[in-house]
Design a protein around this motif. Structure first.
Motif, PDB file in Angstrom:
ATOM      1  N   LYS A 106      -0.047  -6.408  12.202  1.00  0.00           N
ATOM      2  CA  LYS A 106      -0.155  -5.042  10.892  1.00  0.00           C
ATOM      3  C   LYS A 106       0.974  -5.624   9.434  1.00  0.00           C
ATOM      4  CE  LYS A 106      -0.960  -1.095  11.650  1.00  0.00           C
ATOM      5  NZ  LYS A 106      -1.061   0.135  12.318  1.00  0.00           N
ATOM      6  N   TYR A 107       1.049  -6.361  10.021  1.00  0.00           N
ATOM      7  CA  TYR A 107       2.194  -6.784   8.848  1.00  0.00           C
ATOM      8  C   TYR A 107       2.510  -8.092   8.737  1.00  0.00           C
ATOM      9  CZ  TYR A 107       4.879  -2.046  10.498  1.00  0.00           C
ATOM     10  OH  TYR A 107       5.485  -1.286  10.195  1.00  0.00           O
ATOM     11  N   ARG A 108       1.728  -8.536   8.874  1.00  0.00           N
ATOM     12  CA  ARG A 108       0.906 -10.075   8.264  1.00  0.00           C
ATOM     13  C   ARG A 108       0.234 -10.399   7.039  1.00  0.00           C
ATOM     14  NH1 ARG A 108      -4.099 -11.881   8.747  1.00  0.00           N
ATOM     15  NH2 ARG A 108      -3.483 -13.345   9.577  1.00  0.00           N
ATOM     16  N   PRO A 109       0.305 -11.493   6.125  1.00  0.00           N
ATOM     17  CA  PRO A 109      -0.388 -10.883   5.169  1.00  0.00           C
ATOM     18  C   PRO A 109      -1.713 -11.180   5.204  1.00  0.00           C
ATOM     19  CG  PRO A 109       1.330 -13.166   5.153  1.00  0.00           C
ATOM     20  CD  PRO A 109       1.367 -12.565   6.734  1.00  0.00           C
ATOM     21  N   VAL A 110      -2.246 -10.880   4.210  1.00  0.00           N
ATOM     22  CA  VAL A 110      -3.257 -10.379   4.270  1.00  0.00           C
ATOM     23  C   VAL A 110      -4.366 -10.945   3.385  1.00  0.00           C
ATOM     24  CG1 VAL A 110      -2.962  -7.613   4.613  1.00  0.00           C
ATOM     25  CG2 VAL A 110      -4.134  -8.389   2.274  1.00  0.00           C
ATOM     26  N   ASP A 111      -4.351 -12.213   3.320  1.00  0.00           N
ATOM     27  CA  ASP A 111      -5.033 -13.344   2.346  1.00  0.00           C
ATOM     28  C   ASP A 111      -6.379 -13.164   2.776  1.00  0.00           C
ATOM     29  OD1 ASP A 111      -3.500 -14.683   2.802  1.00  0.00           O
ATOM     30  OD2 ASP A 111      -2.746 -15.361   1.865  1.00  0.00           O
ATOM     31  N   ASP A 112      -5.588 -13.084   4.163  1.00  0.00           N
ATOM     32  CA  ASP A 112      -7.198 -14.487   5.025  1.00  0.00           C
ATOM     33  C   ASP A 112      -7.678 -13.891   5.927  1.00  0.00           C
ATOM     34  OD1 ASP A 112      -4.756 -14.627   6.541  1.00  0.00           O
ATOM     35  OD2 ASP A 112      -5.063 -16.067   7.369  1.00  0.00           O
ATOM     36  N   LEU A 113      -7.365 -13.028   6.194  1.00  0.00           N
ATOM     37  CA  LEU A 113      -8.078 -11.614   6.873  1.00  0.00           C
ATOM     38  C   LEU A 113      -9.552 -12.089   7.358  1.00  0.00           C
ATOM     39  CD1 LEU A 113      -7.228  -9.370   8.846  1.00  0.00           C
ATOM     40  CD2 LEU A 113      -7.867  -7.873   6.854  1.00  0.00           C
TER      41      LEU A 113
END
Length: 203
Positions: A106-113
């Motif tokens: 949940k604390y990762r970057p979200v640009d490649d979700l």
């Protein structure tokens, strides 16, 4: 187009996650609570390409078991992905047991979700690097489900007699399960086994 069923019981979080996912290219998001998975997996509704849930969501652990129990008899399983944190080993264990193929920090970057959703829909797996060690510990858990159940009840203060009554076992069988849990966890005694199991997130 990859269809994602986002299952979440908190409306605000559900709407926020749906907006984030829907912004990704080639992603179609349907949001719902737990009841929505029943027709999809039991054979009376469209099957999404990916089911996504948040392990911090109320009832998420029950949802994991429900996904597995509904999908397996009907052969209508689809990739399950979970949003979680590295300090949630119990949730990771339940997700692993439910056959989850995606583990997203949940604390990762979200640009490649959206890319993660496409990857899962195409039959791949995804484990964020920050979750890999915790998941490895979960996967290497040596105790059987029954041993975990007995140890968990012992941790809550149940006596051997009480555990036997709760699980419909003989007292001798309960003692055997406790002895096996102590041996497999490398513990000195029952208290040490409970401590090790809690630290590892098994119970």
């Amino acid at each position: 187009m990859t269809t994602v069923l986002l299952v979440h019981t908190v409306p605000l979080w559900r709407a926020s996650l749906a907006s984030l996912l829907g912004a990704g290219q080639g992603i179609e998001v349907t949001t719902a609570d737990r009841e929505a998975i029943r027709p999809a997996l039991a054979g009376s509704g469209p099957v999404p390409d990916v089911i996504l849930t948040d392990l911090d969501c109320p009832d998420s652990l029950d949802l994991l078991a429900e996904v597995r129990s509904l999908a397996e008899p009907h052969g209508r399983g689809c990739p399950l992905a979970v949003l979680t944190r590295s300090d949630r080993p119990r949730g990771l264990r339940r997700a692993y047991e439910a056959g989850a193929r995606g583990y997203i920090d949940k604390y990762r970057p979200v640009d490649d979700l959206s890319e993660v959703m496409h990857k899962l829909a195409e039959g791949g797996r995804h484990i964020d690097e920050s979750l890999a060690f915790s998941l490895l510990q979960v996967a290497d858990m040596p105790l059987s489900p029954r041993e975990l159940s007995v140890l968990s009840l012992a941790e809550s203060g149940e006596t051997v007699t009480g555990i036997a009554g709760r699980l419909h076992l003989t007292q001798g069988t309960v003692r055997n399960y406790l002895a096996a849990a102590i041996r497999k966890s490398g513990a000195r005694n029952r208290v040490d086994a409970i401590r090790r199991a809690k630290e590892a997130g098994w119970i």
